[in-house]
Motif scaffolding. Structure first.
Motif, PDB file in Angstrom:
ATOM      1  N   ALA A  38       0.818  -1.222   0.000  1.00 39.61           N
ATOM      2  CA  ALA A  38       0.000   0.000   0.000  1.00 39.61           C
ATOM      3  C   ALA A  38       0.845   1.263   0.000  1.00 39.61           C
ATOM      4  O   ALA A  38       0.346   2.342  -0.324  1.00 39.61           O
ATOM      5  CB  ALA A  38      -0.940  -0.002   1.204  1.00 39.61           C
ATOM      6  N   GLY A  39       2.118   1.161   0.399  1.00 34.88           N
ATOM      7  CA  GLY A  39       2.999   2.318   0.403  1.00 34.88           C
ATOM      8  C   GLY A  39       3.403   2.791   1.787  1.00 34.88           C
ATOM      9  O   GLY A  39       4.046   3.835   1.931  1.00 34.88           O
ATOM     10  N   LYS A  40       3.082   2.013   2.807  1.00 31.90           N
ATOM     11  CA  LYS A  40       3.344   2.438   4.191  1.00 31.90           C
ATOM     12  C   LYS A  40       4.842   2.577   4.461  1.00 31.90           C
ATOM     13  O   LYS A  40       5.291   3.582   5.020  1.00 31.90           O
ATOM     14  CB  LYS A  40       2.714   1.432   5.169  1.00 31.90           C
ATOM     15  CG  LYS A  40       1.239   1.169   4.937  1.00 31.90           C
ATOM     16  CD  LYS A  40       0.644   0.214   5.947  1.00 31.90           C
ATOM     17  CE  LYS A  40       1.274  -1.164   5.983  1.00 31.90           C
ATOM     18  NZ  LYS A  40       1.144  -1.881   4.688  1.00 31.90           N
ATOM     19  N   THR A  41       5.611   1.567   4.086  1.00 42.08           N
ATOM     20  CA  THR A  41       7.056   1.616   4.306  1.00 42.08           C
ATOM     21  C   THR A  41       7.692   2.730   3.483  1.00 42.08           C
ATOM     22  O   THR A  41       8.595   3.437   3.959  1.00 42.08           O
ATOM     23  CB  THR A  41       7.693   0.255   3.955  1.00 42.08           C
ATOM     24  OG1 THR A  41       7.281  -0.716   4.920  1.00 42.08           O
ATOM     25  CG2 THR A  41       9.217   0.334   3.958  1.00 42.08           C
ATOM     26  N   THR A  42       7.226   2.916   2.253  1.00 41.87           N
ATOM     27  CA  THR A  42       7.741   3.996   1.415  1.00 41.87           C
ATOM     28  C   THR A  42       7.503   5.344   2.077  1.00 41.87           C
ATOM     29  O   THR A  42       8.362   6.245   2.010  1.00 41.87           O
ATOM     30  CB  THR A  42       7.086   3.961   0.025  1.00 41.87           C
ATOM     31  OG1 THR A  42       7.410   2.724  -0.614  1.00 41.87           O
ATOM     32  CG2 THR A  42       7.573   5.111  -0.846  1.00 41.87           C
ATOM     33  N   LEU A  43       6.368   5.507   2.744  1.00 37.38           N
ATOM     34  CA  LEU A  43       6.091   6.764   3.437  1.00 37.38           C
ATOM     35  C   LEU A  43       7.115   7.012   4.538  1.00 37.38           C
ATOM     36  O   LEU A  43       7.683   8.112   4.647  1.00 37.38           O
ATOM     37  CB  LEU A  43       4.684   6.745   4.018  1.00 37.38           C
ATOM     38  CG  LEU A  43       4.294   7.962   4.862  1.00 37.38           C
ATOM     39  CD1 LEU A  43       4.422   9.250   4.054  1.00 37.38           C
ATOM     40  CD2 LEU A  43       2.888   7.801   5.417  1.00 37.38           C
ATOM     41  N   LEU A  44       7.388   6.009   5.365  1.00 36.25           N
ATOM     42  CA  LEU A  44       8.363   6.184   6.439  1.00 36.25           C
ATOM     43  C   LEU A  44       9.746   6.472   5.875  1.00 36.25           C
ATOM     44  O   LEU A  44      10.470   7.334   6.396  1.00 36.25           O
ATOM     45  CB  LEU A  44       8.411   4.939   7.330  1.00 36.25           C
ATOM     46  CG  LEU A  44       7.154   4.581   8.126  1.00 36.25           C
ATOM     47  CD1 LEU A  44       7.470   3.500   9.154  1.00 36.25           C
ATOM     48  CD2 LEU A  44       6.538   5.791   8.804  1.00 36.25           C
TER      49      LEU A  44
END
Length: 246
Positions: A38-44
């Motif tokens: 979903a992109g959660k790690t990319t956000l962090l």
């Protein structure tokens, strides 16, 4: 403390995050849940400067850090405990903690070490032991303790319960709550264990395909029928929570 507006980010020509707006108020635990990819790690990682933001703002204590180097972001007071722990396996527990303290004032090292070992007493028994020989739960404790050694104002936690037994997971979430309450550390938590993440959170967001689709207090999302069906009961595909939120 952290305000994100119109954030777009990704890898090369592949855009992963699409116009993200997100607030992390000082002193709170904010949880971010969503399906794998979903992109959660990319956000962090984008908050920490790698990858770089392609557009938008990342404001930390009112200052835009979207163009700062990662070491500058760490010195500003943001620490990241990454997915998969990523400790230094050949280094001892103590050496791992010393690595975490690099950006902190060295005069505080003794006090900070005492503080994190009080939070994670199991690590105190293993200070001379190589990080790679610890159990999965102990390695996760070490990853968080290493991040805490930098004296962060904001702690980013990426999937801390991944691969851990239920009893270890329970203890770990108690540690996270203690870090927030006793240490007064603001936390942005990415977590696949939706129940624990929402139970712990002051407020929470659901990410679907690189967008924030639903936001509210942890209690509100925990009791939302669409969220329960998609993330807690497994009755429907997780992407449907975005459709239900519209």
């Amino acid at each position: 403390m952290l305000k994100i507006r119109g954030l777009r980010s990704g890898y090369g020509r592949i855009e992963v995050l699409h116009d993200i707006d997100l607030d992390v108020p000082e002193g709170e635990i904010v949880s971010l849940i969503g399906a794998n990819g979903a992109g959660k790690t990319t956000l962090l990682m984008t908050i920490c400067g790698s990858p770089r933001a392609a557009a938008g703002e990342i404001l930390f204590e009112g200052r835009d850090i979207s163009r700062k180097q990662t070491f500058e972001i760490a010195r500003a007071g943001i620490a990241h405990s990454p997915e998969g722990r990523r400790i230094f396996p050949r280094m001892s527990v103590l050496e791992n903690l010393q690595m975490g303290a690099i950006v902190a004032d060295p005069s505080h090292f003794g006090k900070d070490l005492e503080r994190v070992l009080a939070l994670f007493p199991r690590l105190k028994e293993r200070l001379a032991q190589s990080g790679g020989t610890l159990s999965g739960g102990e390695q996760q404790m070490l990853a968080i303790a290493r991040a805490m050694m930098s004296r962060p104002k904001l702690l980013l936690l990426d999937e801390p319960s991944l691969g851990l037994a239920p009893l270890v997971t329970k203890q770990l979430f108690e540690n996270i709550a203690e870090i927030n309450k006793a240490e007064k550390t603001t936390i942005l938590l990415v977590e696949q264990n939706a129940f624990q993440a929402l139970k712990l959170a002051t407020r929470a967001h659901i990410m679907v395909n690189g967008r924030i689709e639903l936001s509210g207090s942890g209690a509100e999302l925990l009791n939302d029928p669409a969220v329960r069906a998609a993330y807690l009961e497994g009755a429907r595909p997780q992407t449907e929570v975005g459709e239900a939120a519209r």
